[in-house]
Enzyme design. Structure first.
Site, PDB file in Angstrom:
ATOM      1  CG  HIS A 195      -2.094  -0.713   1.207  1.00 25.71           C
ATOM      2  ND1 HIS A 195      -3.100  -0.356   0.350  1.00 25.71           N
ATOM      3  CD2 HIS A 195      -2.524  -1.793   1.875  1.00 25.71           C
ATOM      4  CE1 HIS A 195      -4.100  -1.204   0.506  1.00 25.71           C
ATOM      5  NE2 HIS A 195      -3.773  -2.095   1.415  1.00 25.71           N
ATOM      6  NE  ARG A 294      -4.806  -3.726 -11.716  1.00 23.51           N
ATOM      7  CZ  ARG A 294      -3.709  -2.960 -11.760  1.00 23.51           C
ATOM      8  NH1 ARG A 294      -3.833  -1.647 -11.759  1.00 23.51           N
ATOM      9  NH2 ARG A 294      -2.512  -3.502 -11.796  1.00 23.51           N
ATOM     10  CD  GLU A 419      -1.955 -11.242 -15.381  1.00 21.24           C
ATOM     11  OE1 GLU A 419      -1.754 -10.367 -14.530  1.00 21.24           O
ATOM     12  OE2 GLU A 419      -3.034 -11.840 -15.516  1.00 21.24           O
ATOM     13  CG  ASN A 442       2.231  -5.729 -11.166  1.00 23.39           C
ATOM     14  OD1 ASN A 442       3.269  -5.138 -11.441  1.00 23.39           O
ATOM     15  ND2 ASN A 442       1.049  -5.144 -11.143  1.00 23.39           N
ATOM     16  NE  ARG A 453       0.592  -8.626  -7.406  1.00 23.97           N
ATOM     17  CZ  ARG A 453      -0.208  -8.257  -8.395  1.00 23.97           C
ATOM     18  NH1 ARG A 453      -0.547  -9.114  -9.338  1.00 23.97           N
ATOM     19  NH2 ARG A 453      -0.663  -7.036  -8.485  1.00 23.97           N
ATOM     20  CB  CYS A 490      -0.808  -3.109 -18.432  1.00 24.59           C
ATOM     21  SG  CYS A 490      -1.278  -4.819 -18.125  1.00 24.59           S
TER      22      CYS A 490
HETATM   23  C1  PEP Z   1      -0.051  -7.556 -13.416  1.00 25.14           C
HETATM   24  O1  PEP Z   1      -0.140  -8.675 -12.896  1.00 25.14           O
HETATM   25  O2  PEP Z   1       1.035  -7.027 -13.761  1.00 25.14           O
HETATM   26  C2  PEP Z   1      -1.254  -6.742 -13.647  1.00 25.14           C
HETATM   27  C3  PEP Z   1      -1.187  -5.633 -14.337  1.00 25.14           C
HETATM   28  O3  PEP Z   1      -2.420  -7.185 -13.093  1.00 25.14           O
HETATM   29  P1  PEP Z   1      -2.781  -7.020 -11.524  1.00 25.14           P
HETATM   30  O4  PEP Z   1      -1.717  -6.161 -10.908  1.00 25.14           O
HETATM   31  O5  PEP Z   1      -4.135  -6.395 -11.501  1.00 25.14           O
HETATM   32  O6  PEP Z   1      -2.760  -8.427 -11.077  1.00 25.14           O
HETATM   33 MG    MG Z   2      -2.092  -9.618 -12.690  1.00 24.25          MG
END
Ligand code: PEP
Ligand code: MG
Length: 565
Positions: A195, A294, A419, A442, A453, A490
């Site tokens: 956060h 999103r 991903e 991510n 993560r 993204c």
């Molecule tokens: C990601 O995984 O990089 C992504 C953009 O999706 P989220 O962060 O919403 O999982």
């Molecule tokens: Mg993701």
């Protein structure tokens, strides 16, 4: 990490929000000590009055947080409202009151124990739920402080601007950060997707997280210079260093709405949007479109799926902010860090490896179908150029099924998020079916490195400069090239100007990020030729560690230093 360079004391962590700023250290108000486990009400005490105190102080905390939420905006308002809900939740109050009535525990001890019980249950669920445990402990500390007449925990109330130093920040603390008073943030814990990191970036406050030793080393009142790009906090900087940081901070960069390299190669710079208010901000910031919409905001905290009409209304709000421009709508990404009770099974032992993202449509195809109907309806009512993509695509079959489902609703530009390593390695055949790919760095980093993560302790692995992650991105771009399909990014990596150069060099044609990062990324790209981006990408690919890759690239980009990035 603590080091003494040229007789100067500094701590090192992960830079998560760029910029340099200096100021006196102010540490977060001390933690509330645990009440003595032997604390009991005296024999003559009025048990009902003691139980009533619990409810009274919980209500006070909820009211204060709600008032702060009403005065805040966007993400901050949401975080405060969520924490207020925790304080108002009857489960906690009832459990604490039972301990007062049945075990004659003092109100403070009863709240402490009841909140710990709730927090432990949430932690055991993992992922997003485990993150909520922090909210419960925050609420616990606030109620107990009220009951014991202690100063409320949280951000120091000082007249002069300061550098905030803490072990970690509770979401509600972060939400109350005022960029006019807090010059920079240094926390000993927390990772790049915490956060603290996300909010600091969205407020433009330089921040370093995961800086072990920060609380012990950066004492209250000492002058410190924080570099939120390099990830350092140096004690006792010289007046020249402070003046240089202030001069940099005074520069205001804007984005002219056209991303390009110094030799004019167009790189679409798009925005990530998580709710309709964010779309307006993104348009104001000059984003060329939305690279990741999103849609979870519409579904989270719901007992059941929202109606199609409700979805259409919400999606139109985002599309209407970008007339004639590209908006990439991501279908529901439920599960793992975003559990949705009506759709996901929270009892899975490994939710991040479970039925999440597109996989939830295997058992519940109707929810995806309804969402595609809503997206198609919203698209036909607005003039934005709507692209649709699915999260967590892992196989060619996933891509084929999704493209077919989209086509059924007239959504012709259907793509995939990359991903999962399998999708990166199979991007050729996948992009023979899908119209485009957008790399979610991510999750791609999480799955490539097998590192949760959300875990601050694994922050060094959760780094998209890891050469293995760069190779996954390279593989995806090759697949895109083979099929003549565009590949974008993204994930958070797109917002890091040094990484942006590498991504463009690997063949990525669009970068989508928080609107605040657009000017910085645009400025660095505008100072770098496409050829140079390619050279730096090769340098990074050839490195044998994330640290080495980052250092090689940053060392060749003097513009970063000039701009304080
Ligand atoms: C990601 O995984 O990089 C992504 C953009 O999706 P989220 O962060 O919403 O999982
Ligand atoms: Mg993701």
């Amino acid at each position: 990490m603590l080091s003494t360079e040229h007789a100067r004391t500094q701590v090192r962590g992960i830079g998560v929000s760029p910029g340099r700023a200096a100021g006196p250290v102010a540490q977060l108000a001390g933690a509330i000590p645990a009440p003595d486990a032997a604390d009991r009400l005296p024999a003559e005490a009025d048990v009902e009055a003691a139980a009533a105190q619990v409810a009274e102080h919980a209500t006070k905390v909820a009211d204060t947080l709600n008032a702060s939420a009403a005065a805040a905006h966007g993400e901050a308002a949401e975080i405060l409202a969520t924490t207020a809900q925790m304080a108002a939740d009857p489960t906690l109050v009832t459990a604490a009151q039972a301990k007062v009535r049945d075990e004659r525990k003092t109100p403070a001890l009863a709240v402490w124990e009841a909140a710990n019980g709730v927090a432990d249950q949430l932690s055991a669920l993992g992922g997003y739920m485990a993150e909520r445990a922090r909210d419960v402990r925050d609420v616990r500390d606030r109620i107990v402080a009220g009951l014991q007449g202690l100063p409320m925990p949280g951000i120091p109330q000082l007249e002069e601007p300061f550098v905030l130093v803490a072990l970690d920040l509770a979401p509600a603390d972060t939400a109350l950060l005022d960029p006019a008073r807090v010059r920079a943030i240094v926390t000993a814990e927390g990772g790049p997707t915490s956060h603290t990191a996300i909010l600091a970036r969205s407020l433009g406050i330089p921040a370093v997280v995961g800086a072990a030793g920060a609380v012990e080393t950066l004492e209250d009142g000492r002058l410190v210079l924080v570099d939120g790009a390099a990830g350092t906090a140096v004690l006792d900087p010289s007046p020249e260093e402070v003046a240089a940081a202030e001069a940099l901070a005074a520069q205001v960069r804007t984005f002219d709405g056209h991303g390009r390299t110094s030799d004019g190669h167009h790189v679409q710079l798009l925005a990530n949007v998580g709710e309709p208010a964010g779309a307006a901000k993104a348009a104001e910031a000059g984003a060329e479109g939305v690279g990741l919409f999103r849609t979870e905001f519409c579904f989270l905290d719901r007992a059941e799926e929202p109606s199609i009409a409700e979805q259409v209304k919400e999606y139109r709000k985002v599309l209407s902010a970008f007339p004639g421009k590209k908006v990439v709508v991501r279908t529901l990404d439920a599960g793992a860090d975003k559990p949705m009770p009506f759709l996901t099974d929270t009892a899975e032992p490994n939710p991040a490896l479970g039925v999440r993202g597109l996989r939830t449509s295997w058992r519940n195809p109707r929810i995806l179908d309804h969402q595609l109907i809503a997206i198609a309806e919203a698209a036909s009512a607005e003039s934005a150029e709507v692209w649709v993509m699915a999260p967590m695509v892992a196989t060619v079959e996933d891509a084929e099924d999704f493209v077919a489902a989209c086509a059924k609703h007239g959504l012709e530009t259907a793509g995939v998020m990359v991903e999962v390593p399998s999708a990166a390695l199979m991007s050729g055949p996948i992009l023979a079916r899908a119209a485009f790919a957008s790399i979610g760095t991510n999750d791609l980093t999480q799955y490539t490195m097998a590192a949760d993560r959300l875990l601050g302790s694994l922050a060094s692995l959760s780094d998209s400069f890891q050469p293995a992650v760069l190779r996954m991105i390279d593989a995806t771009c090759r697949g895109g090239d083979q099929q003549g399909r565009p590949v974008g990014v993204c994930g958070e990596a797109a917002a890091d100007p040094a990484m942006a150069v590498v991504l463009v060099g690997l063949g990525v044609s669009s970068l989508s990020m928080s609107p605040r990062s657009l000017p910085d990324v645009a400025a660095v790209l505008a100072a770098t030729s496409l050829e140079r981006c390619r050279e730096l990408a090769q340098l990074a690919l050839g490195a044998d560690s994330a640290e080495h890759a980052r250092a090689l690239v940053r060392g060749q980009l003097p513009v970063l230093d000039e701009l304080g990035l």
